[in-house]
Design an enzyme around this catalytic site. Sequence first.
Site, PDB file in Angstrom:
ATOM      1  N   HIS A  69     -10.060 -43.754 -76.124  1.00 47.87           N
ATOM      2  CA  HIS A  69     -10.123 -44.749 -75.059  1.00 47.87           C
ATOM      3  C   HIS A  69     -10.314 -46.164 -75.583  1.00 47.87           C
ATOM      4  CE1 HIS A  69     -10.230 -41.264 -72.673  1.00 47.87           C
ATOM      5  NE2 HIS A  69     -11.530 -41.094 -72.598  1.00 47.87           N
TER       6      HIS A  69
ATOM      7  N   ARG B 168      -7.145 -17.718 -67.693  1.00 45.92           N
ATOM      8  CA  ARG B 168      -7.556 -16.341 -67.948  1.00 45.92           C
ATOM      9  C   ARG B 168      -8.030 -15.628 -66.688  1.00 45.92           C
ATOM     10  NH1 ARG B 168     -10.235 -15.632 -73.791  1.00 45.92           N
ATOM     11  NH2 ARG B 168     -10.569 -13.607 -72.839  1.00 45.92           N
TER      12      ARG B 168
END
Length: 479
Positions: free
Chosen positions: A234, A46
């Site tokens: 993970h 942005r």
Amino acid sequence: MIFAADRLLLFGATGDLAQRMLIPALCALQAEGLVDPRLTIIGTARSQMDDHTFRNFARAALEKYMPADRRSNLATFLNRLHYQALDATDAGGYAALAQKVGTPAEGLAIFLSTAPSLFEPTIHGLQQSGLTGPHVRIGLEKPLGSDLQSSRAINDAVAAAFPEDRIFRIDHYLGKETVQNLLALRFANLLFEPVWNATYIEHVQITVAETVGLESRVDFYDDAGALRDMVQNHMLQLLALVAMEPPAQFDATAVRDEKVKVLRALRTTSADETVRGQYTEGAINGTVVPGYVEELGRTSGTETFVAIKAHLDNWRWKGVPFYLRTGKRLHKRVTEILVQFRPIPHSIFGGNSARTTPNSLLIGIQPEENITLQLMAKVPGLDRGGIRLRPVPLDIAMADAFTGTQRRIAYERLLLDLIEGDQTLFVRRDEVEAQWAWIDGIRTAWEREALEPRPYSAGSWGPSAAIALAERDGVSWHE
């Protein structure tokens, strides 16, 4: 057909991950000649920047986060960088982005490092602007949902534009050298695979401990908690690599097929096989740190610690518990896997001085990458009073074993694989959804039993209940 991309489009190019990991990783690949000289890197976010401003931004990130000895040919790397400002929710901005990307000679690789809420509008914008063709692949940074339902919604949105063989779901742990070395350790050494089963292994411990608190992830973490932030991705990936059957070959399909079988074999976990915790004020390395609610600025029922006793209902692992433990503000930063073997069936050595200790294999992932195999050995001496035994560690420090080999951050390998189209170290949709199904079962049990987080002091190893979780089976956590 696998193709190497000559364009890389980075969404979230001004974010923290880009500054700390992505830009340095790409610069390192460039410095060592590992990417095609034609590769063009287009950043988008942005922030209003032009190419020149973005290059200065990237230079500042490299000077801050990348060692000077790895920043060779910096000017050449910076000249690869281009930038196009974009509000991902504004469908009208994608035409300008497509124009900036141009027409790739070989292909386009896209990396989304954005909030999951932006995935769907981003995919739609890419479709409308022609950036989802047959020579385009996409990499997705976690989190991929907050439960099974939201994960399926994200996967459905991405699948509407990209087939599975062009979707690269990222778990950066899979890019770590020692995590990959699990496969080499198991399947390239006859020493281990014949005893890698319930007959010889008593239990497995997986620990991912952090000393940090919330840092810059306040809102995300309070919504996710330790279970969804660390265990869902993970830790379950580490478990799958430890427990998987030998794949027929080392390629994306074969490896991921075996991991999915493990994840689907996970038994539904009951509330009494889990411990939730939340840190209170304490000391980390001699420095007093506030508790979670003080850092957050409000009361919260989010867990910053979780311990789980998991089971795999399959032939190889029947009856072998897998103890998982992760948390913030723990005693030290460490990620490791302990494989504890069973005692020998009978000792021929009598007396207390000849008492044997079961063998164990410790695989360190961070901060040091190493492998330690503990064996029994005779203490030197004449032993007139009887033989004496003692556990002796055989240490393999990866940095010493491969002196002169460049140690890489995980994103170097993962970005290169994304550019080249190798999916082996990326997570498939059925893996993600199997992980979420198991995690949702734990959360349902917590809600049913109204299981609240137990307090633990920062700098400790978590709630005492986590110690009890293992000790009631005669097991002690490796510390």
